[in-house]
Scaffold this active site. Structure first.
Site, PDB file in Angstrom:
ATOM      1  N   TYR A  77       0.839  -1.203   0.000  1.00  0.00           N
ATOM      2  CA  TYR A  77       0.000   0.000   0.000  1.00  0.00           C
ATOM      3  C   TYR A  77       0.873   1.251   0.000  1.00  0.00           C
ATOM      4  CZ  TYR A  77      -3.813   3.165   1.236  1.00  0.00           C
ATOM      5  OH  TYR A  77      -4.731   4.190   1.240  1.00  0.00           O
TER       6      TYR A  77
ATOM      7  N   VAL B 145     -10.193   7.675   7.802  1.00  0.00           N
ATOM      8  CA  VAL B 145     -11.649   7.764   7.717  1.00  0.00           C
ATOM      9  C   VAL B 145     -12.304   6.424   8.068  1.00  0.00           C
ATOM     10  CG1 VAL B 145     -13.574   8.359   6.192  1.00  0.00           C
ATOM     11  CG2 VAL B 145     -11.371   9.521   5.924  1.00  0.00           C
TER      12      VAL B 145
ATOM     13  N   ASP C 253     -14.833   0.851   4.996  1.00  0.00           N
ATOM     14  CA  ASP C 253     -14.471  -0.566   4.909  1.00  0.00           C
ATOM     15  C   ASP C 253     -12.968  -0.727   4.705  1.00  0.00           C
ATOM     16  OD1 ASP C 253     -17.093  -1.249   5.260  1.00  0.00           O
ATOM     17  OD2 ASP C 253     -17.477  -1.755   3.156  1.00  0.00           O
TER      18      ASP C 253
END
Length: 304
Positions: free
Chosen positions: A222, A253, A256
């Site tokens: 990532y 935030v 999911d």
């Protein structure tokens, strides 16, 4: 039709992408909400329509599929003739929460750092196949969509590209000083070199040489994907000076993507992207926004 502004938001059936669609639509912009899953995308549009927002339509888009991308291009050409705003939101984390409850209870939220990597064993895992997919979506997929839509963006009077990045894309997380310098040196960096860096990372990732070769050790794929995206953002801004192209970190935030461990609402998380999408013509390009504030691509320290 020339007076109607049109925006594409990728990965927009939920979370930050959905909220960006909602807020841009309230600005009177025609929104093409895209998602890989057609039924979820249609459901998202129906939800917006039911709330009184009618200027949102759905189009299926898998950013890893060139044919799917071209189908979107043809649709925009026939329906709108041009594109004004592209928000590249679609992304994956590349990690698996092994025990999300233990992760939350242990206060590990703010401790996903390389110094703490050993303590994260049994809490999160980073399988190679997910890491490879993460890079294919976050970098290569975003690049595929952007490259395909550039010709339509160039037909706009005020084109904007917003790449949803992350604090994890900060070069602070890289331990190889030479590589950090190379990725930050936008005067000499090329897209070909970014690709070489990614492929080198994947080779080391596959044979467990991340520590040996000084790559990020936590959320590794990532971090590499978002650092590559930041570099691509800067290169594109230099190449297409009539388009304002910027990267935005939305903040941590509740979505999911974060397994609901975030600290900001989606409404708060969308603010930076909305600001970047609606920048005035004399606004910055090739910049990085930490939420709504300009920030460096490489920090001495980087909080999440």
């Amino acid at each position: 039709m020339d007076n109607i502004r049109c925006a594409v938001v990728t990965g927009a059936n939920k979370g930050i992408g959905f909220e960006i669609c909602r807020q841009l639509a309230l600005e009177g912009i025609e929104i093409i909400l895209t998602a890989r899953n057609e039924s979820r995308g249609v459901e998202a549009v129906n939800k917006l329509n039911a709330s009184g927002i009618s200027n949102v339509i759905f189009h299926q888009l898998d950013i890893t599929d060139s044919k799917s991308v071209q189908n979107l291009v043809k649709f925009i050409e026939s329906r709108f003739k041009k594109l004004d705003i592209l928000v590249n939101n679609a992304a994956e984390s590349g990690i698996v929460y092994v025990d999300i409850n233990k992760f939350k209870e242990g206060g590990a939220l703010m401790q996903v750092t390389d110094d703490n990597v050993d303590n994260l064993t049994g809490l999160i895992e980073e399988p190679y196949d997910l890491g490879e997919r993460c890079l294919n979506i976050n970098y290569y997929g975003t690049k595929r969509v952007t490259d395909a839509l550039i010709p339509l963006l160039q037909l706009s009077k005020s084109p904007r590209v917003v790449n949803i990045s992350s604090a994890y894309g900060d070069l602070h997380w890289f331990h190889n000083e030479e590589l950090k310098h190379e990725l930050h040196d936008i005067e000499n960096l090329t897209e070909e070199r970014i690709d070489e860096v990614i492929q080198c990372f994947l080779r080391d990732f596959k044979v467990a040489k991340l520590r040996e070769n000084r790559w990020p050790l936590t959320c590794s794929a990532y971090k590499v994907s978002k650092a590559a995206l930041n570099a691509y953002t800067r290169l594109m801004a230099r190449k297409y000076q009539n388009i304002l192209i910027n990267a935005v970190h939305p903040g941590y935030v509740v979505t999911d993507m974060t397994s609901q461990t975030g600290i900001l609402t989606v409404e708060e998380g969308a603010q930076g992207s909305i600001m970047a999408a609606l920048l005035p013509d004399d606004g910055p390009s090739g910049a990085y926004f930490d939420k709504t504030k300009l920030a460096p691509f490489a920090s001495a320290e980087r909080p999440i």
